[in-house]
Scaffold this motif. Sequence first.
Motif, PDB file in Angstrom:
ATOM      1  N   ALA A   1       0.824  -1.206   0.000  1.00 59.51           N
ATOM      2  CA  ALA A   1       0.000   0.000   0.000  1.00 59.51           C
ATOM      3  C   ALA A   1       0.865   1.266   0.000  1.00 59.51           C
ATOM      4  CB  ALA A   1      -0.938   0.005   1.204  1.00 59.51           C
ATOM      5  N   LEU A   2       1.941   1.261   0.758  1.00 53.86           N
ATOM      6  CA  LEU A   2       2.859   2.411   0.759  1.00 53.86           C
ATOM      7  C   LEU A   2       3.451   2.640  -0.626  1.00 53.86           C
ATOM      8  CD1 LEU A   2       4.698   1.931   4.173  1.00 53.86           C
ATOM      9  CD2 LEU A   2       3.471   3.988   3.458  1.00 53.86           C
ATOM     10  N   ALA A   3       3.743   1.552  -1.337  1.00 56.77           N
ATOM     11  CA  ALA A   3       4.249   1.685  -2.707  1.00 56.77           C
ATOM     12  C   ALA A   3       3.196   2.353  -3.589  1.00 56.77           C
ATOM     13  CB  ALA A   3       4.621   0.319  -3.269  1.00 56.77           C
TER      14      ALA A   3
ATOM     15  N   GLY B   1      -1.149   6.208   8.039  1.00 53.11           N
ATOM     16  CA  GLY B   1      -1.404   7.511   8.654  1.00 53.11           C
ATOM     17  C   GLY B   1      -0.417   7.811   9.761  1.00 53.11           C
ATOM     18  N   GLY B   2      -0.078   6.798  10.564  1.00 54.21           N
ATOM     19  CA  GLY B   2       0.884   6.975  11.656  1.00 54.21           C
ATOM     20  C   GLY B   2       2.283   7.279  11.164  1.00 54.21           C
ATOM     21  N   LYS B   3       2.572   6.851   9.943  1.00 60.16           N
ATOM     22  CA  LYS B   3       3.887   7.142   9.348  1.00 60.16           C
ATOM     23  C   LYS B   3       3.934   8.519   8.690  1.00 60.16           C
ATOM     24  CE  LYS B   3       4.982   2.275   8.290  1.00 60.16           C
ATOM     25  NZ  LYS B   3       6.202   2.174   9.136  1.00 60.16           N
TER      26      LYS B   3
ATOM     27  N   ILE C   1      -1.915   4.464  15.613  1.00 59.69           N
ATOM     28  CA  ILE C   1      -3.051   5.382  15.668  1.00 59.69           C
ATOM     29  C   ILE C   1      -2.698   6.636  16.465  1.00 59.69           C
ATOM     30  CG2 ILE C   1      -5.420   5.640  16.507  1.00 59.69           C
ATOM     31  CD1 ILE C   1      -5.798   2.629  15.904  1.00 59.69           C
ATOM     32  N   GLU C   2      -1.961   6.467  17.546  1.00 66.02           N
ATOM     33  CA  GLU C   2      -1.594   7.612  18.384  1.00 66.02           C
ATOM     34  C   GLU C   2      -0.692   8.608  17.663  1.00 66.02           C
ATOM     35  OE1 GLU C   2      -1.753   5.595  22.852  1.00 66.02           O
ATOM     36  OE2 GLU C   2       0.097   5.486  21.670  1.00 66.02           O
ATOM     37  N   LYS C   3      -0.045   8.168  16.567  1.00 68.53           N
ATOM     38  CA  LYS C   3       0.878   9.042  15.833  1.00 68.53           C
ATOM     39  C   LYS C   3       0.216   9.760  14.652  1.00 68.53           C
ATOM     40  CE  LYS C   3       4.973   6.200  16.815  1.00 68.53           C
ATOM     41  NZ  LYS C   3       6.006   5.309  16.210  1.00 68.53           N
ATOM     42  N   ILE C   4      -1.042   9.454  14.392  1.00 71.84           N
ATOM     43  CA  ILE C   4      -1.696  10.029  13.217  1.00 71.84           C
ATOM     44  C   ILE C   4      -1.954  11.523  13.425  1.00 71.84           C
ATOM     45  CG2 ILE C   4      -3.760   9.985  11.766  1.00 71.84           C
ATOM     46  CD1 ILE C   4      -4.031   7.014  12.397  1.00 71.84           C
ATOM     47  N   SER C   5      -1.528  12.324  12.470  1.00 71.08           N
ATOM     48  CA  SER C   5      -1.762  13.772  12.549  1.00 71.08           C
ATOM     49  C   SER C   5      -2.734  14.263  11.483  1.00 71.08           C
ATOM     50  CB  SER C   5      -0.437  14.535  12.409  1.00 71.08           C
ATOM     51  OG  SER C   5       0.194  14.226  11.176  1.00 71.08           O
ATOM     52  N   CYS C   6      -3.022  13.444  10.467  1.00 68.83           N
ATOM     53  CA  CYS C   6      -3.937  13.860   9.397  1.00 68.83           C
ATOM     54  C   CYS C   6      -5.386  13.576   9.801  1.00 68.83           C
ATOM     55  CB  CYS C   6      -3.592  13.115   8.101  1.00 68.83           C
ATOM     56  SG  CYS C   6      -3.877  11.327   8.184  1.00 68.83           S
ATOM     57  N   PRO C   7      -6.359  14.144   9.086  1.00 65.68           N
ATOM     58  CA  PRO C   7      -7.769  13.857   9.382  1.00 65.68           C
ATOM     59  C   PRO C   7      -8.099  12.374   9.159  1.00 65.68           C
ATOM     60  CG  PRO C   7      -7.581  15.818   8.017  1.00 65.68           C
ATOM     61  CD  PRO C   7      -6.215  15.188   8.048  1.00 65.68           C
TER      62      PRO C   7
END
Length: 474
Positions: A248-250, A280-282, A393-399
């Motif tokens: 998925a990242l690719a 999202g966390g990345k 999940i705790e690292k997600i900054s986007c909506p």
Amino acid sequence: MKYIMILTSVLMLAAGLSPNADAAAWNQTGDVPELTGSWSGKLAVGTVSLNLTFNFTEGTDGTVACTMDSPDQGVNGIPAEVEILSADSLKISVPAIGAVFSGAFGRASGTGALSSVSGKFQQSGASFPLELRYGKPIILRPQTPLPPFPYETEEVVFRNGDTVLSGTLSYPVGYNPESSAQVPVVLMVTGSGQQNRDEEFFSHKPFLVIADRFARNGIASLRYDDRGVGTSTGDPASVTIQSNTEDALAGVRYLDSLGRFSRVGVLGHSEGGTVAFIIGGKGAADFVISLAGAAVSGKDILVKQNKTILLQSGMPEEMAEDYCTVLEDVLEYRMRNVRPGEPVRNAGYILDSLAKPAGTDLPGAARQNLETVLSGSDKWTDTFIAHDPAEDIEKISCPVFALNGSLDTQVDADMNLSALRSLIPKNVKSVIKEYPGLNHLFQHCTTGSVSEYGTIIETISREVLKDMTDFIME
């Protein structure tokens, strides 16, 4: 989404088989009726109702060849053997799934023309009534979009190392590359188990329906075949939740590289929703949509899932509780002592050592299923049960738009959304929502049981489609 449970009368079919070109040795007696063509019937297996179709062709030498389809499960062309064909009866074996159908011919009054074949379908020691009539079943899926489309699509490929992933890039109606700064794009990630780009299941094609909705409302999308499916390469046996995330990242990197879109988001269903959380966390996505993605550990998801399904199937609560207690210990054992994908030797002895301290009393079928889980060698299952998405999940900054159906029996809405509400960082654009009366596929349903999926003509709730569209555009 995959699940581990006691087998409660579920028809087990083998996918990926080619039709048998030659008829097997068989016995033909008397004046036999004309069978050429397709004959279909509905098989009631516990709470599940499945369409089955037998396709007959006659060779130049008069021998009859046969294949079997299970259209509800998306499996076609399973080789079958006509063992007996007489003036009044028929016997067919399907070696790949260990099944046999034996039936007697029914004839129309007056004309005497062949009208039905009534008998029993037998598999794994169980027997189910089945009546075949001429023709193929009509499976209604009114939400599946049909061409011509008012928007452009493009067949594309992207790579993750040696793995080539093939997909369809859909552009919105009236797309103009020169004004691409106004157009968001969504990468779609399927649930567990190798699926095609449409996430096709029980003849439903939810990702195609979503892509069509998005394209008609100003949103581009890329959906792709999983490893080893369709025109994508790779070994399905090697798949883990980590490899699915890397694939998925690719896809995200590929969309970024095109320079045609304003924002790149990830939409995932079930395991794909968990993958969306990881991405999202990345910090690799501009927004995330999780359709029933797990927010708790895979182990917790499977234990809760099993208890719900077992109670729904009629198992007494105490027995279901005992089963799930031992199942949790079995999964813990694999997590702590077994490398992903490695089988366990002496599984029966180990299971006894886990079950006895718990003081459980399980019937033979339940114990056998737990032993199968313990001794299994599925890499994906091992990596899934060990994965806890909380840190991602705790690292997600986007909506984030995270949603569950209230009748989801595979990813429990209460458990999942409660975890999400405590984990997702505050963001005024994020939405966590439970939809009353929807199941794991986001269909309106009665019980949420897996057995309902194929019987419901709705592919995905229109409210969910609208809310996802609005979330992206707002």
